[in-house]
Write a protein that holds these residues in place. Sequence first.
Motif, PDB file in Angstrom:
ATOM      1  N   GLY A 192     140.617 -30.170 114.632  1.00 15.12           N
ATOM      2  CA  GLY A 192     141.782 -29.538 114.016  1.00 15.12           C
ATOM      3  C   GLY A 192     143.062 -30.304 114.224  1.00 15.12           C
ATOM      4  N   ARG A 193     142.957 -31.594 114.515  1.00 10.94           N
ATOM      5  CA  ARG A 193     144.144 -32.404 114.775  1.00 10.94           C
ATOM      6  C   ARG A 193     144.820 -32.857 113.487  1.00 10.94           C
ATOM      7  NH1 ARG A 193     142.222 -37.312 118.115  1.00 10.94           N
ATOM      8  NH2 ARG A 193     140.655 -35.824 118.841  1.00 10.94           N
ATOM      9  N   THR A 194     144.102 -32.795 112.378  1.00  7.36           N
ATOM     10  CA  THR A 194     144.663 -33.194 111.084  1.00  7.36           C
ATOM     11  C   THR A 194     144.454 -32.078 110.070  1.00  7.36           C
ATOM     12  OG1 THR A 194     142.624 -34.203 110.223  1.00  7.36           O
ATOM     13  CG2 THR A 194     144.097 -35.620 111.538  1.00  7.36           C
ATOM     14  N   PHE A 195     145.298 -32.066 109.060  1.00  7.75           N
ATOM     15  CA  PHE A 195     145.133 -31.089 107.984  1.00  7.75           C
ATOM     16  C   PHE A 195     143.797 -31.301 107.271  1.00  7.75           C
ATOM     17  CE2 PHE A 195     150.057 -31.088 107.486  1.00  7.75           C
ATOM     18  CZ  PHE A 195     150.172 -30.302 108.626  1.00  7.75           C
ATOM     19  N   GLU A 196     143.361 -32.541 107.225  1.00  5.37           N
ATOM     20  CA  GLU A 196     142.098 -32.840 106.548  1.00  5.37           C
ATOM     21  C   GLU A 196     140.910 -32.198 107.263  1.00  5.37           C
ATOM     22  OE1 GLU A 196     145.067 -35.538 104.967  1.00  5.37           O
ATOM     23  OE2 GLU A 196     144.528 -35.032 107.036  1.00  5.37           O
ATOM     24  N   GLU A 197     140.915 -32.210 108.600  1.00  5.31           N
ATOM     25  CA  GLU A 197     139.827 -31.561 109.335  1.00  5.31           C
ATOM     26  C   GLU A 197     139.828 -30.047 109.099  1.00  5.31           C
ATOM     27  OE1 GLU A 197     138.963 -34.566 113.115  1.00  5.31           O
ATOM     28  OE2 GLU A 197     139.992 -32.659 113.466  1.00  5.31           O
TER      29      GLU A 197
ATOM     30  N   LYS B 171     140.951 -28.570 106.471  1.00  4.28           N
ATOM     31  CA  LYS B 171     140.491 -28.385 105.084  1.00  4.28           C
ATOM     32  C   LYS B 171     138.974 -28.427 104.995  1.00  4.28           C
ATOM     33  CE  LYS B 171     140.484 -30.625 100.535  1.00  4.28           C
ATOM     34  NZ  LYS B 171     140.895 -31.823  99.779  1.00  4.28           N
ATOM     35  N   GLN B 172     138.344 -29.375 105.681  1.00  5.03           N
ATOM     36  CA  GLN B 172     136.892 -29.495 105.632  1.00  5.03           C
ATOM     37  C   GLN B 172     136.208 -28.225 106.117  1.00  5.03           C
ATOM     38  OE1 GLN B 172     136.805 -33.776 107.479  1.00  5.03           O
ATOM     39  NE2 GLN B 172     134.777 -33.384 106.611  1.00  5.03           N
ATOM     40  N   ILE B 173     136.763 -27.642 107.171  1.00 11.25           N
ATOM     41  CA  ILE B 173     136.177 -26.404 107.695  1.00 11.25           C
ATOM     42  C   ILE B 173     136.351 -25.275 106.678  1.00 11.25           C
ATOM     43  CG2 ILE B 173     136.283 -24.660 109.523  1.00 11.25           C
ATOM     44  CD1 ILE B 173     137.327 -26.953 111.371  1.00 11.25           C
ATOM     45  N   LEU B 174     137.550 -25.117 106.182  1.00 12.32           N
ATOM     46  CA  LEU B 174     137.818 -24.045 105.225  1.00 12.32           C
ATOM     47  C   LEU B 174     136.936 -24.159 103.985  1.00 12.32           C
ATOM     48  CD1 LEU B 174     141.726 -23.904 105.395  1.00 12.32           C
ATOM     49  CD2 LEU B 174     140.134 -22.226 106.333  1.00 12.32           C
TER      50      LEU B 174
ATOM     51  N   GLY C 288     142.166 -18.428 107.027  1.00 12.10           N
ATOM     52  CA  GLY C 288     143.494 -18.969 106.854  1.00 12.10           C
ATOM     53  C   GLY C 288     143.822 -19.927 107.986  1.00 12.10           C
ATOM     54  N   VAL C 289     145.118 -20.250 108.134  1.00  7.69           N
ATOM     55  CA  VAL C 289     145.568 -21.226 109.127  1.00  7.69           C
ATOM     56  C   VAL C 289     146.753 -20.667 109.898  1.00  7.69           C
ATOM     57  CG1 VAL C 289     146.501 -23.555 109.478  1.00  7.69           C
ATOM     58  CG2 VAL C 289     144.808 -23.144 107.683  1.00  7.69           C
ATOM     59  N   CYS C 290     146.782 -20.958 111.201  1.00  3.41           N
ATOM     60  CA  CYS C 290     147.952 -20.731 112.048  1.00  3.41           C
ATOM     61  C   CYS C 290     148.489 -22.103 112.435  1.00  3.41           C
ATOM     62  CB  CYS C 290     147.593 -19.930 113.287  1.00  3.41           C
ATOM     63  SG  CYS C 290     148.964 -19.704 114.452  1.00  3.41           S
ATOM     64  N   LEU C 291     149.728 -22.394 112.045  1.00  9.50           N
ATOM     65  CA  LEU C 291     150.336 -23.692 112.347  1.00  9.50           C
ATOM     66  C   LEU C 291     151.139 -23.581 113.635  1.00  9.50           C
ATOM     67  CD1 LEU C 291     151.976 -26.148 109.890  1.00  9.50           C
ATOM     68  CD2 LEU C 291     153.231 -25.504 111.945  1.00  9.50           C
ATOM     69  N   ASP C 292     150.823 -24.419 114.598  1.00  8.02           N
ATOM     70  CA  ASP C 292     151.536 -24.460 115.872  1.00  8.02           C
ATOM     71  C   ASP C 292     152.520 -25.625 115.835  1.00  8.02           C
ATOM     72  OD1 ASP C 292     152.122 -25.289 118.673  1.00  8.02           O
ATOM     73  OD2 ASP C 292     150.783 -23.638 119.174  1.00  8.02           O
ATOM     74  N   THR C 293     153.815 -25.330 116.000  1.00  6.82           N
ATOM     75  CA  THR C 293     154.831 -26.378 115.871  1.00  6.82           C
ATOM     76  C   THR C 293     154.694 -27.453 116.948  1.00  6.82           C
ATOM     77  OG1 THR C 293     156.406 -24.963 117.085  1.00  6.82           O
ATOM     78  CG2 THR C 293     156.511 -24.940 114.670  1.00  6.82           C
ATOM     79  N   CYS C 294     154.389 -27.045 118.179  1.00  5.61           N
ATOM     80  CA  CYS C 294     154.169 -28.033 119.240  1.00  5.61           C
ATOM     81  C   CYS C 294     152.959 -28.891 118.931  1.00  5.61           C
ATOM     82  CB  CYS C 294     154.003 -27.327 120.589  1.00  5.61           C
ATOM     83  SG  CYS C 294     153.458 -28.407 121.943  1.00  5.61           S
TER      84      CYS C 294
ATOM     85  N   SER D 281     152.581 -32.157 102.498  1.00  3.69           N
ATOM     86  CA  SER D 281     151.250 -32.637 102.855  1.00  3.69           C
ATOM     87  C   SER D 281     150.307 -31.473 103.105  1.00  3.69           C
ATOM     88  CB  SER D 281     151.329 -33.525 104.102  1.00  3.69           C
ATOM     89  OG  SER D 281     150.049 -33.932 104.522  1.00  3.69           O
ATOM     90  N   PHE D 282     150.777 -30.465 103.842  1.00  2.00           N
ATOM     91  CA  PHE D 282     149.955 -29.284 104.102  1.00  2.00           C
ATOM     92  C   PHE D 282     149.541 -28.624 102.793  1.00  2.00           C
ATOM     93  CE2 PHE D 282     148.944 -24.921 105.009  1.00  2.00           C
ATOM     94  CZ  PHE D 282     148.410 -24.903 106.283  1.00  2.00           C
ATOM     95  N   ASP D 283     150.489 -28.485 101.899  1.00  5.26           N
ATOM     96  CA  ASP D 283     150.212 -27.838 100.620  1.00  5.26           C
ATOM     97  C   ASP D 283     149.216 -28.636  99.785  1.00  5.26           C
ATOM     98  OD1 ASP D 283     150.579 -25.757  98.733  1.00  5.26           O
ATOM     99  OD2 ASP D 283     152.031 -26.969  97.629  1.00  5.26           O
ATOM    100  N   LYS D 284     149.364 -29.955  99.802  1.00  5.34           N
ATOM    101  CA  LYS D 284     148.465 -30.816  99.025  1.00  5.34           C
ATOM    102  C   LYS D 284     147.047 -30.790  99.590  1.00  5.34           C
ATOM    103  CE  LYS D 284     147.909 -35.588  97.396  1.00  5.34           C
ATOM    104  NZ  LYS D 284     148.495 -36.967  97.415  1.00  5.34           N
ATOM    105  N   VAL D 285     146.917 -30.806 100.904  1.00  7.07           N
ATOM    106  CA  VAL D 285     145.605 -30.891 101.543  1.00  7.07           C
ATOM    107  C   VAL D 285     144.950 -29.516 101.665  1.00  7.07           C
ATOM    108  CG1 VAL D 285     144.367 -31.537 103.652  1.00  7.07           C
ATOM    109  CG2 VAL D 285     146.248 -32.972 102.819  1.00  7.07           C
ATOM    110  N   ILE D 286     145.694 -28.532 102.154  1.00  4.65           N
ATOM    111  CA  ILE D 286     145.122 -27.215 102.442  1.00  4.65           C
ATOM    112  C   ILE D 286     145.582 -26.155 101.450  1.00  4.65           C
ATOM    113  CG2 ILE D 286     144.998 -25.352 104.153  1.00  4.65           C
ATOM    114  CD1 ILE D 286     145.354 -27.472 106.338  1.00  4.65           C
TER     115      ILE D 286
END
Length: 277
Positions: free
Chosen positions: A152-157, A159-162, A172-178, A197-202
């Motif tokens: 889960g270190r990248t948006f692409e990972e 996305k693959q799970i979803l 869905g996704v919870c985005l952690d700012t840290c 980028s988040f919108d394009k990928v996920i």
Amino acid sequence: MLNIGCHLSISKGFKAIGNEALKINANTFQFFTRNPRGSKAKEIDPRDVEGLLKIILESQFAPILAHAPYTLNACSPEGRVREFASEVMADDLMRMEYIPGNLYNFHPGSHGGQGSDIGIQQIIDQLNNLLKPEQTTTVLLETMAGKGTEMGRTFEEIKQILEGVTLSEKMGVCLDTCHVYDAGYDIVNDLDGVLTSFDKVIGLERLYAIHLNDSMNPKSSHKDRHAKIGEGSIGLEAITRVINHPQLRHLPFFLETPNDTDGYAQEIALLRDLYKE
């Protein structure tokens, strides 16, 4: 209105945690479903839950967020660890139906050297085995900092799970700012670019919640050390842009900063002052 809360303990019961949230001017909260480092879960008292549901309704709370224990690892190389993760999540999702229509967040886990492709498939398999059409809970994958073999270190990972989950409408996704900052996403200098980028990928429609934390470490450090709001490398100005961003401001924000209840109350007051109604 800013929908904001913090992490609170349910050790005293659900109604008590609702009242505690009100005392610190929160209109949502996050809680661990059970011991965060173990497997034991407190028995649910339906009358206690009714007390919380009344508070949520009367005070117009935003969705509340349950957090799975840190010991849950759906992509461990060890079969028993994956089996434990499945057992815990199954029990948690059943318990979540006492507070219907809310959110359940978990860390995707660490593949332990198997490789990300195997890890992703193991997470998908667990979710496909556990999610049910009749459940009212939305299950969230948390964005991670990328320590070691952490998934889960990248948006692409994410996305693959979803994309592999059959009942994708339950996810869905919870985005952690840290975490995203430590993972290398520059929310300080290019928040718009990160969200694009988040919108394009996920897809931003899959973003249900935000863990609002400053970071003790610089961008791309992959360390995952939370700091109090305004006291880390992200800083107060960037955090202010996050809570006011037109694509984020409607979401529930959950503080996981190193604080006691009084400290959370101070941060909530600060952020409410910085939020533009």
